[in-house]
Write an enzyme that holds these catalytic residues in place. Structure first.
Site, PDB file in Angstrom:
ATOM      1  N   ASP A   1     -58.394  22.721  -0.255  1.00 32.47           N
ATOM      2  CA  ASP A   1     -57.857  22.914   1.084  1.00 32.47           C
ATOM      3  C   ASP A   1     -58.198  21.730   1.999  1.00 32.47           C
ATOM      4  O   ASP A   1     -59.368  21.329   2.082  1.00 32.47           O
ATOM      5  CB  ASP A   1     -58.469  24.204   1.658  1.00 32.47           C
ATOM      6  CG  ASP A   1     -57.751  24.694   2.883  1.00 32.47           C
ATOM      7  OD1 ASP A   1     -56.526  24.880   2.823  1.00 32.47           O
ATOM      8  OD2 ASP A   1     -58.424  24.895   3.922  1.00 32.47           O
TER       9      ASP A   1
ATOM     10  N   GLU B   1     -55.049  19.102  -1.023  1.00 30.52           N
ATOM     11  CA  GLU B   1     -54.099  19.261   0.084  1.00 30.52           C
ATOM     12  C   GLU B   1     -54.399  18.144   1.078  1.00 30.52           C
ATOM     13  O   GLU B   1     -55.465  18.130   1.699  1.00 30.52           O
ATOM     14  CB  GLU B   1     -54.265  20.637   0.734  1.00 30.52           C
ATOM     15  CG  GLU B   1     -53.131  20.926   1.706  1.00 30.52           C
ATOM     16  CD  GLU B   1     -53.424  22.059   2.681  1.00 30.52           C
ATOM     17  OE1 GLU B   1     -52.479  22.720   3.126  1.00 30.52           O
ATOM     18  OE2 GLU B   1     -54.614  22.271   3.017  1.00 30.52           O
TER      19      GLU B   1
ATOM     20  N   HIS C   1     -47.555  29.280   0.975  1.00 27.45           N
ATOM     21  CA  HIS C   1     -47.900  30.369   1.902  1.00 27.45           C
ATOM     22  C   HIS C   1     -47.938  29.915   3.365  1.00 27.45           C
ATOM     23  O   HIS C   1     -48.126  30.741   4.253  1.00 27.45           O
ATOM     24  CB  HIS C   1     -49.251  30.962   1.497  1.00 27.45           C
ATOM     25  CG  HIS C   1     -50.359  29.951   1.639  1.00 27.45           C
ATOM     26  ND1 HIS C   1     -50.434  28.817   0.857  1.00 27.45           N
ATOM     27  CD2 HIS C   1     -51.400  29.882   2.489  1.00 27.45           C
ATOM     28  CE1 HIS C   1     -51.475  28.098   1.224  1.00 27.45           C
ATOM     29  NE2 HIS C   1     -52.087  28.723   2.213  1.00 27.45           N
ATOM     30  N   ASP C   2     -47.807  28.615   3.611  1.00 26.84           N
ATOM     31  CA  ASP C   2     -47.807  28.104   4.988  1.00 26.84           C
ATOM     32  C   ASP C   2     -46.412  27.694   5.454  1.00 26.84           C
ATOM     33  O   ASP C   2     -46.243  27.357   6.629  1.00 26.84           O
ATOM     34  CB  ASP C   2     -48.681  26.847   5.106  1.00 26.84           C
ATOM     35  CG  ASP C   2     -50.155  27.111   4.851  1.00 26.84           C
ATOM     36  OD1 ASP C   2     -50.622  28.219   5.158  1.00 26.84           O
ATOM     37  OD2 ASP C   2     -50.828  26.194   4.347  1.00 26.84           O
TER      38      ASP C   2
HETATM   39  O1  TEU Z   1     -53.435  24.457   5.368  1.00 25.67           O
HETATM   40  C1  TEU Z   1     -53.472  23.364   6.232  1.00 25.67           C
HETATM   41  C2  TEU Z   1     -52.460  23.576   7.282  1.00 25.67           C
HETATM   42  O2  TEU Z   1     -52.758  23.690   8.429  1.00 25.67           O
HETATM   43  C3  TEU Z   1     -51.059  23.764   6.896  1.00 25.67           C
HETATM   44  O3  TEU Z   1     -50.608  24.880   7.612  1.00 25.67           O
HETATM   45  C4  TEU Z   1     -50.250  22.570   7.294  1.00 25.67           C
HETATM   46  O4  TEU Z   1     -48.977  22.951   7.619  1.00 25.67           O
HETATM   47  C5  TEU Z   1     -50.087  21.620   6.194  1.00 25.67           C
HETATM   48  O5  TEU Z   1     -49.698  22.264   5.205  1.00 25.67           O
HETATM   49  C6  TEU Z   1     -51.110  20.543   6.216  1.00 25.67           C
HETATM   50  O6  TEU Z   1     -50.772  19.726   7.282  1.00 25.67           O
HETATM   51  C7  TEU Z   1     -54.550  25.044   4.774  1.00 25.67           C
HETATM   52  C8  TEU Z   1     -54.161  26.397   4.234  1.00 25.67           C
HETATM   53  O7  TEU Z   1     -53.122  26.242   3.307  1.00 25.67           O
HETATM   54  C9  TEU Z   1     -53.820  27.307   5.373  1.00 25.67           C
HETATM   55  O8  TEU Z   1     -53.344  28.546   4.947  1.00 25.67           O
HETATM   56  C10 TEU Z   1     -55.062  27.460   6.216  1.00 25.67           C
HETATM   57  O9  TEU Z   1     -54.781  28.222   7.358  1.00 25.67           O
HETATM   58  C11 TEU Z   1     -55.629  26.115   6.647  1.00 25.67           C
HETATM   59  O10 TEU Z   1     -55.675  25.161   5.598  1.00 25.67           O
HETATM   60  C12 TEU Z   1     -57.052  26.287   7.128  1.00 25.67           C
HETATM   61  O11 TEU Z   1     -57.897  26.548   6.056  1.00 25.67           O
END
Ligand code: TEU
Length: 560
Positions: free
Chosen positions: A207, A258, A322-323
């Protein structure tokens, strides 16, 4: 053609793999509490296996107050009761391995929950031994230490009365960032990683792993809204190389980082094989920065990443998770051409260079949702953005309408297993509403039909097992400036694939590039998303054209 570059790419199982993302809380509920769980996942492993999947990525299952659906961890060594128990987890891992699949877990180490005992200790006093495990600063002129904004809040800083200082959070205030400058903290994280790897898991999805290092001195920024200052800061590669030395290289695993806010050139610094950091990454030039389908932009993104990575780095391909709103809704057609569109997007993701990801439900063409009230949404990001917009004077209905298309809940509604109550997901009350289209879009229907989206994914994935060109073939754009047709080749030794995709709701003519006109006589359609391959058409002056129907996708194989 395209055989000019003779260097070969190193082969690896995680390059050849297809990964399936299980957002467990919305996958299958075995105990009727309204949340999916590990037992439910175990019931459905055959379903995943039959699709042809090699690796399952499981979203966080650790103990958590669940403010951000598990991305706020309170204990890295316990399973959140909603998901099940440690015994369930061990059984799951055995079953996954029995089916000859692998399991990778989410690793969330940029931040913990504010309910983690480390944070409770850290906040308790200025001289607590864990004070330095998080990032604390005194305020400036009665305000926060700087003007940065976080992903989910107007400021990255929250004031804590107990010690009169601010703590730093890249996300919600319930998710304080760990201080990676602290060597003791880093060792504690490595110990935890070894614990999970020693259970036998096959890797990590990491993450926001490029957020670990912060800009030294936390200076004010000129553009607080562009939060890219949160990532890719000095020291990040030292941390990842240390993590690799201490932990990762001692296991036969897969690691995918990520990595938001990264250019192809900087992306390579994380995954170049000789640097020994991570295997592959998710970049967000599409998911974060391309709100709707934009073929020119997408082609450009693919070209620049391909050029930068070539033989040295490995990409990942995905359009949703999921985002991010489901792909047929955001980048395709979720109305009249939903089935063709879902198959076209799958064809693209699985034939572009990199490891393809399938987000649960994508394989039956699940769509986004449009809930009428903010109360129907569960996501902390959605609620925080809504509140912030209202505080700035926004009108509730309009704010909701503006936030809805990209709300993370679009992709978080439960799996639609059948047309029965709650789509067969739970016997209880689902934690989030089911998409009302479940009677029409569900697994049972797809499994019963030979031409379903699911069946198409099966064929597509089995091609990857049979043809190395799909994994290792060199990529070259063959679109020839078409406005709606994306065409490209993948070439390996004497085999070339030509992939042709009509990203529009109307028929398109695609003229084969000159060098392909003759060789195309020997082309064989390996997969297409309509009955029968597209008609060929000789147009005056030009050469052979393909008549592509709306959202038509074809993979041709041409052997020299
Ligand atoms: O995601 C990072 C995040 O903020 C994503 O929503 C963003 O749109 C992108 O994908 C990165 O810029 C991760 C997780 O996937 C998310 O579900 C969490 O809320 C976040 O980290 C915090 O842990």
């Amino acid at each position: 053609m395209n055989h000019s570059d003779n260097r070969t790419v190193n082969r690896a199982w995680w390059k050849e793999a297809v990964v399936y993302q299980v957002y467990w809380r919305s996958f299958m509920d075995a105990n009727g509490d309204g949340y999916g769980d590990l037992q439910g996942l175990m019931q459905k492993l055959d379903y995943i296996k039959r699709l042809g999947i090699d690796v399952i990525w499981l979203n966080p299952i650790y103990e958590s107050p669940d403010k951000d659906n598990g991305y706020d961890i309170a204990d890295y060594y316990q399973i959140i009761p909603k998901a099940g128990t440690m015994e369930d987890f061990r059984k799951l891992l055995v079953k996954v391995h029995e089916l000859d699949m692998k399991l990778i877990m989410d690793l969330v180490v940029n931040h913990t929950s504010y309910a983690h005992p480390w944070f409770e200790e850290s906040r308790s006093s200025l001289d607590n031994p864990k004070r330095d495990w998080y990032i604390w600063k005194p305020g400036k002129e009665e305000g926060p230490p700087n003007n940065w904004r976080s992903y989910f809040e107007p400021s990255t800083w929250t004031y804590d009365e107990q010690t009169g200082e601010y703590y730093f959070h890249s996300f919600a205030k319930e998710q304080p960032d760990l201080n990676w400058e602290n060597a003791e903290l880093r060792q504690e994280i490595y110990r935890m990683m070894r614990f999970w790897l020693d259970q036998g898991i096959d890797g990590f999805r990491m993450d926001v792993i490029n957020l670990l290092a912060k800009i030294p001195g936390f200076p004010d920024t000129e553009w607080p809204e562009h939060i890219d200052y949160l990532g890719n800061n000095p020291g990040i590669h030292d941390y990842l190389q240390e993590m690799n030395r201490e932990v990762l290289r001692h296991y036969n695993i897969m690691t995918v980082g990520e990595i938001p806010f990264v250019t192809p050139e900087d992306g390579l610094l994380y995954v170049a094989e000789k640097r020994q950091e991570l295997h592959t990454l998710f970049h967000f030039q599409v998911a974060d920065d391309m709100p709707a389908w934009d073929l020119d932009r997408y082609r450009h993104i693919q070209a620049t990443w391909h050029d930068a990575f070539r033989h040295e780095g490995w990409n990942s391909q995905f359009l949703n998770n999921h985002d991010h709103t489901r792909q047929v809704t955001r980048y395709g057609n979720d109305g009249a051409y939903r089935v063709q569109s879902a198959k076209l997007l799958a064809t693209m993701i699985h034939t572009l260079p990199g490891t393809p990801y399938v987000f649960q439900g994508e394989e039956i063409g699940m769509t986004g949702v449009d809930f009428p009230s903010i109360d129907d949404y569960q996501d902390i990001a959605m609620h925080n953005k809504y509140r912030e917009a209202l505080e700035k004077g926004g009108a509730p209905d309009q704010v909701l309408r503006e936030l809805q298309p990209l709300s993370r809940d679009n992709s978080r509604t439960p799996m639609q297993w059948n047309g029965e109550q709650h789509a067969g997901f739970t016997t209880g009350q689902p934690w989030i509403q089911i998409n009302p289209n479940y009677a029409e879009i569900n697994v049972e229907r797809d499994l019963a039909a030979q031409d379903s989206i699911y069946a198409y994914y099966q064929r597509l994935i089995s091609l990857r097992k049979m043809h190395n060109v799909m994994v290792y073939g060199d990529y070259a754009d063959q679109s020839g400036g078409e406005a709606h047709v994306y065409a490209y080749t993948r070439s390996l030794e004497e085999e070339t694939w030509l992939v042709v995709l009509n990203h529009s709701d109307v028929q398109q003519l695609y003229e084969l590039p000159a060098p392909w006109q003759d060789r195309f006589q020997h082309a064989r359609a390996l997969l297409h998303n309509y009955d029968g391959p597209p008609a060929k058409d000789k147009v005056e002056l030009g050469g052979t054209c393909l008549q592509l129907r709306p959202h038509e996708a074809v993979i041709y194989s041409i052997i020299d």
